[in-house]
Structure formats: C-alpha cells, structure tokens
Scaffold this active site. Structure first.
Site, PDB file in Angstrom:
ATOM      1  N   GLU A 169     -13.703  -1.719   6.461  1.00  0.00           N
ATOM      2  CA  GLU A 169     -12.996  -1.956   7.730  1.00  0.00           C
ATOM      3  C   GLU A 169     -13.811  -1.495   8.929  1.00  0.00           C
ATOM      4  OE1 GLU A 169      -9.380   0.335   6.797  1.00  0.00           O
ATOM      5  OE2 GLU A 169      -9.956   1.782   8.317  1.00  0.00           O
ATOM      6  N   GLU A 200      -4.337  -7.393   5.183  1.00  0.00           N
ATOM      7  CA  GLU A 200      -3.488  -6.262   5.581  1.00  0.00           C
ATOM      8  C   GLU A 200      -2.587  -6.703   6.741  1.00  0.00           C
ATOM      9  OE1 GLU A 200      -5.676  -2.911   7.098  1.00  0.00           O
ATOM     10  OE2 GLU A 200      -3.961  -1.559   6.926  1.00  0.00           O
ATOM     11  N   GLU A 209      -9.106   1.903  -1.781  1.00  0.00           N
ATOM     12  CA  GLU A 209      -9.845   1.564  -0.553  1.00  0.00           C
ATOM     13  C   GLU A 209     -10.613   2.754   0.004  1.00  0.00           C
ATOM     14  OE1 GLU A 209      -7.165   0.087   2.439  1.00  0.00           O
ATOM     15  OE2 GLU A 209      -8.510   0.683   4.062  1.00  0.00           O
ATOM     16  N   TRP A 252     -12.177  11.701   8.766  1.00  0.00           N
ATOM     17  CA  TRP A 252     -10.778  11.321   8.959  1.00  0.00           C
ATOM     18  C   TRP A 252     -10.501  10.031   8.262  1.00  0.00           C
ATOM     19  CZ3 TRP A 252      -8.055   7.235  11.365  1.00  0.00           C
ATOM     20  CH2 TRP A 252      -6.644   7.397  11.259  1.00  0.00           C
ATOM     21  N   ARG A 289     -13.587  -5.586   3.430  1.00  0.00           N
ATOM     22  CA  ARG A 289     -12.511  -5.435   4.428  1.00  0.00           C
ATOM     23  C   ARG A 289     -12.935  -5.699   5.869  1.00  0.00           C
ATOM     24  NH1 ARG A 289      -7.964  -3.777   4.342  1.00  0.00           N
ATOM     25  NH2 ARG A 289      -8.025  -1.963   5.715  1.00  0.00           N
ATOM     26  N   TYR A 313      -3.352  11.681   6.396  1.00  0.00           N
ATOM     27  CA  TYR A 313      -3.579  10.304   6.777  1.00  0.00           C
ATOM     28  C   TYR A 313      -2.532   9.367   6.170  1.00  0.00           C
ATOM     29  CZ  TYR A 313      -5.064   5.601   6.522  1.00  0.00           C
ATOM     30  OH  TYR A 313      -5.041   4.248   6.607  1.00  0.00           O
ATOM     31  N   ARG A 341       0.858  -1.182   0.000  1.00  0.00           N
ATOM     32  CA  ARG A 341       0.000   0.000   0.000  1.00  0.00           C
ATOM     33  C   ARG A 341       0.893   1.231   0.000  1.00  0.00           C
ATOM     34  NH1 ARG A 341      -4.036   2.168   4.818  1.00  0.00           N
ATOM     35  NH2 ARG A 341      -2.293   3.492   5.368  1.00  0.00           N
ATOM     36  N   HIS A 388      -9.283   6.691   2.590  1.00  0.00           N
ATOM     37  CA  HIS A 388      -9.754   6.986   3.941  1.00  0.00           C
ATOM     38  C   HIS A 388     -10.989   7.885   3.972  1.00  0.00           C
ATOM     39  CE1 HIS A 388      -8.686   6.684   8.305  1.00  0.00           C
ATOM     40  NE2 HIS A 388      -8.258   5.539   7.832  1.00  0.00           N
ATOM     41  N   ASP A 434      -5.220   3.761   0.056  1.00  0.00           N
ATOM     42  CA  ASP A 434      -6.354   4.003   0.962  1.00  0.00           C
ATOM     43  C   ASP A 434      -6.741   5.479   0.892  1.00  0.00           C
ATOM     44  OD1 ASP A 434      -8.207   4.040   2.972  1.00  0.00           O
ATOM     45  OD2 ASP A 434      -6.897   3.185   4.518  1.00  0.00           O
TER      46      ASP A 434
HETATM   47  C1  CS2 Z   1      -6.539   2.156   8.075  1.00  0.00           C
HETATM   48  C2  CS2 Z   1      -6.388   2.072   9.563  1.00  0.00           C
HETATM   49  O1  CS2 Z   1      -5.373   0.140   7.965  1.00  0.00           O
HETATM   50  C3  CS2 Z   1      -6.125   0.894   7.378  1.00  0.00           C
HETATM   51  O2  CS2 Z   1      -6.531   0.709   6.254  1.00  0.00           O
HETATM   52  O3  CS2 Z   1      -7.661   2.692   7.528  1.00  0.00           O
HETATM   53  O4  CS2 Z   1      -5.110   2.510   9.882  1.00  0.00           O
HETATM   54  C4  CS2 Z   1      -7.399   2.850  10.390  1.00  0.00           C
HETATM   55  O5  CS2 Z   1      -7.225   4.203  10.241  1.00  0.00           O
HETATM   56  C5  CS2 Z   1      -7.303   2.455  11.822  1.00  0.00           C
HETATM   57  O6  CS2 Z   1      -7.386   1.068  11.914  1.00  0.00           O
HETATM   58  C6  CS2 Z   1      -8.364   3.149  12.661  1.00  0.00           C
HETATM   59  O7  CS2 Z   1      -8.587   2.490  13.845  1.00  0.00           O
HETATM   60 MG    MG Z   2      -8.183   1.770   5.667  1.00  0.00          MG
END
Ligand code: CS2
Ligand code: MG
Length: 402
Positions: free
Chosen positions: A262, A339, A236, A402, A283, A159, A147, A212, A210
């Site tokens: 996620e 991941e 993602e 975020w 995810r 991020y 990634r 986010h 990602d």
């Molecule tokens: C992220 C994470 O791993 C990822 O893809 O989106 O770092 C995420 O921000 C954290 O798990 C939040 O708890």
């Molecule tokens: Mg993520």
C-alpha cells in the site's frame, strides 16, 4: 483538445483530501486524487508550483506521453509526493478521455472481466468478543471478505481498532498520537482471535489481517504458520518491505498468502517480490502508484507471476481514487480483492459518485469517465486541518513501525 487549466482543491469533510481538476477548451474536465495522508500540502505545492504550469496547452489525450514527461522529465524520479502528483494528472486525463469517448472508463481499459468488484470491510474490536460481533455485522451486510483486527490484552491502544466502527479514521490528531507495541503480546493473541472467529462463523467468509509492518521476517514466518489452520485470505504488511528480500524468509516457512504494497510508489518497489513470487497480492493503488497508467503496468507484470491485485482502499484515498480503482478492478484479469473502508456521509456528499455497494461487491457504474465528481462549492466549506497518523513505540520507549 487542449488543457486550459489545472486546479488543486483541498477539502476536509472529516479528513483531508487533495484533488486535481484539469479543464479543457472543449468543456470536458477530469478529476484526479492526489491525497497523501499527513503530507497533503507537499503534493499541493508539487502540483501547483511544478506540474500545473507544464500542462497548459497540452493535448489531454496524450496520456502516456504526459506520464513519461512528468516521470522522466522531472529528473527526480519516484517517491510518494512525485507519484501522487503524477497519479492525479493521469487519473484526470483518463477521466477526460473516457468522457470524450462517452464511455465508462472500464470500456477503455478493455471492458469487463467480471460483473462486480469483491471488496473487504474492516471489523475491529477492543477484544476478541467485540471483534467477533463486528465480523458478524459485515457478514449481515453481505461481505464475502472481512479484515479482522483486535485490541491486545496489556496494550492500551493498537493499530486498526477504533471507537467509530464503520468510519475508522487513523489520522486522528493535530500532532502524532503515540501507541505502545509488544510483539510478544501480539503473537500470543492473534491466533486466538482467528480461532474464535472461525469457531463462530466457519470457513465461509474470507478473513484478512493487517500486521502493519510490525514484525521481523522470522516473527512474520511464525505468525503465518500459526494462522495456517484458519486459512486466511491474506496476511498483510507482515514486515516493512524496503528490503524486498525479507519476504524470501517468510515465504519459506508458511503457506498463509501474503499481501504487501500500500505504500509502494512504482513497479521497482515490488519487482523482486513479484518476479520471485514471494507475494500473492499486490496492494499498490491508483493515487500512490502513478495513476491508472502505472498501476495497470504493475498489474500486467504481476499477472505473469500469478500475483493478484488487492488495492489499498482506506479512508485517506478519496472517492476519486476508489472510482478509478473500481474501473481497473473490473477489467484487470488478475484482480483479487478491493479494500473498502467506507467514507463518511460528508465526504460522499463532497464527492458525488456513480459507484455503489451491493452484497459484498462494488460496482463502478456506467457514467462516462470514472464516475466521480467534486462539488467545489461544498468542498470550500471544509478547510484543511492538519492531521497526523499515530507513531508507535516499543514498551521500552524505542521508536517502532506504525
Ligand atoms: C491500512 C491503512 O487500510 C489499510 O490497510 O494500512 O489504514 C493505513 O494505515 C492508512 O491508509 C495510512 O494512510
Ligand atoms: Mg494496511
């Protein structure tokens, strides 16, 4: 066999983890992860005050019945706190069942479908050059999937970019720190990043990215389209997914594969996404989607629609979750990628585990159960510390995702 005790253990070897340990009258115990980043103590209370008393005296082999009892029986269904608590119980019970059978968990899930679990690592840098170097380090380590995230010119922090490269920890402050976000700057920068990485390393490594949850559907469509020449493995969390229908619009415009989920807790959070084939990778993971029992249900449903797994594996998911996820990944026919954000040596010491990394793959090992334990005496040395994830604002100060 009967459950005699259910103990909740909070430890912070570099970051907070919540672990459930279920004891039985036959000296077999099971371990489950219950960590919910930034809201840890809510799950502690849910488990201690509302779940543990209902478990004592039950037969730990009745995994499905206990799952339904906690899900339907609570009346208040779904949500991250409830589902993390149910996941912890479920994971601990599968651990007990597999230990009692004297088998590694994957055998109870149908046996191996593959030799190892392909993982992706996180390469991130302050700018494109640094990110290219970081990608190179993962290539050296044998990773097949990487990634890539990079700082954005004109934004102070963003991020996915960290000072400590191998052990990125986003929950970095006693009160939430603040990032500033510009979609315009990001959309200009990101295709350049992937063009540079492909120029340097060619098309061999799988590349992931990602977003986010930062974009609107039409912006995500544009990004997906502009990344098509670089053939990403996935893009993602392009948009927040409370509105699953958003993905219809993205899907109409781009062939870049899409991953999401996620933060999902149940099959209902991804039903439309899967059934309409709006995504390629789901995810959801063991700790946040109701344990092995419910995650397996999601993956079986996804397999009918050609959606593969891409389980979340950030540092806030404990080694217990990772171990359980690897057993499921080894057996699931529609496994895609896992991941793998490495835990710190302190965390690894608190959670001794049978899984190991080699040449781009993780292997769960053959220890009976899911193969992850908790050193309680060591765990006690690391008391809970409040820690929050950052928040994000637009350049005019408005709150953003975020
Ligand atoms: C992220 C994470 O791993 C990822 O893809 O989106 O770092 C995420 O921000 C954290 O798990 C939040 O708890
Ligand atoms: Mg993520």
């Amino acid at each position: 066999m009967k459950i005699t005790d259910a103990k909740v253990i909070v430890t912070s070897p570099g970051r907070n983890f919540v672990t459930l340990k279920i004891m039985t009258d036959e000296c077999v115990y099971g371990i489950g992860d219950a960590t919910l980043n930034g809201r840890e103590l809510a799950v502690v209370s849910y488990l201690k005050d509302h779940v543990a008393p209902c478990l004592i005296g039950r037969d730990p082999h009745q995994i499905e019945d206990i799952w339904q009892y906690l899900y339907r029986g609570a009346y208040w269904r779904t949500g991250p706190v409830t589902m993390a608590a149910i996941a912890a119980v479920d994971t601990a019970l599968w651990d007990i069942k597999a230990k009692a059978a004297n088998m590694p968990l994957y055998q109870l899930l149908g046996g191996k479908s593959r030799a190892g679990v392909m993982v992706y690592g996180h390469a991130n840098g302050r700018d494109i050059d640094e990110t290219i170097d970081e990608v190179g380090k993962y290539v050296e380590l044998g990773y097949k999937a990487i990634r890539a995230q990079s700082g954005i010119p004109g934004l102070d922090s963003t991020y996915g970019v960290s000072a400590d490269k191998l052990f990125y920890e986003p929950a970095d402050a006693d009160l939430p720190s603040e990032n500033v976000w510009s979609t315009t700057k990001y959309l200009d920068h990101t295709p350049r990043l992937f063009e540079a990485i492909r120029n340097k390393y060619g098309f061999d490594p799988h590349l992931l990215h990602d977003v986010h949850h930062r974009l609107t559907p039409i912006e995500a469509a544009r990004l997906g389209k502009s990344l098509e020449p670089y053939r990403l493995f996935w893009m993602e969390d392009a948009v927040p997914a409370e509105n699953q229908e958003s993905f219809r619009l993205i899907r109409q415009h781009t062939t870049t594969p899409l991953a999401v989920g996620e933060i999902f807790n149940t099959i209902w959070d991804c039903r439309t996404l899967i059934q309409e084939q709006l995504i390629d990778y789901i995810r959801t993971t063991v700790v946040h989607a109701g344990g092995i029992t419910h995650l397996r249900r999601i993956l079986d449903f996804a397999s009918i629609y050609n959606v593969r797994s891409g389980c979340h594996g950030a540092t806030d998911l404990s080694p217990v979750c990772m171990g359980a996820s690897l057993h499921l990944g080894l057996s699931a026919p529609n496994f895609g990628v896992q991941e793998y954000m490495r835990h710190t040596p302190e965390t690894d010491e608190v959670f001794p585990h049978a899984y190991s990394y080699s040449d781009g793959y993780l292997y769960p090992g053959d220890t009976p159960g899911h193969g992850v334990d908790l050193d309680e005496a060591l765990a006690e040395k690391y008391p809970y510390r409040r820690a929050y994830l950052p928040v994000n604002r637009l350049e005019d100060g408005a709150m953003w995702n975020w």
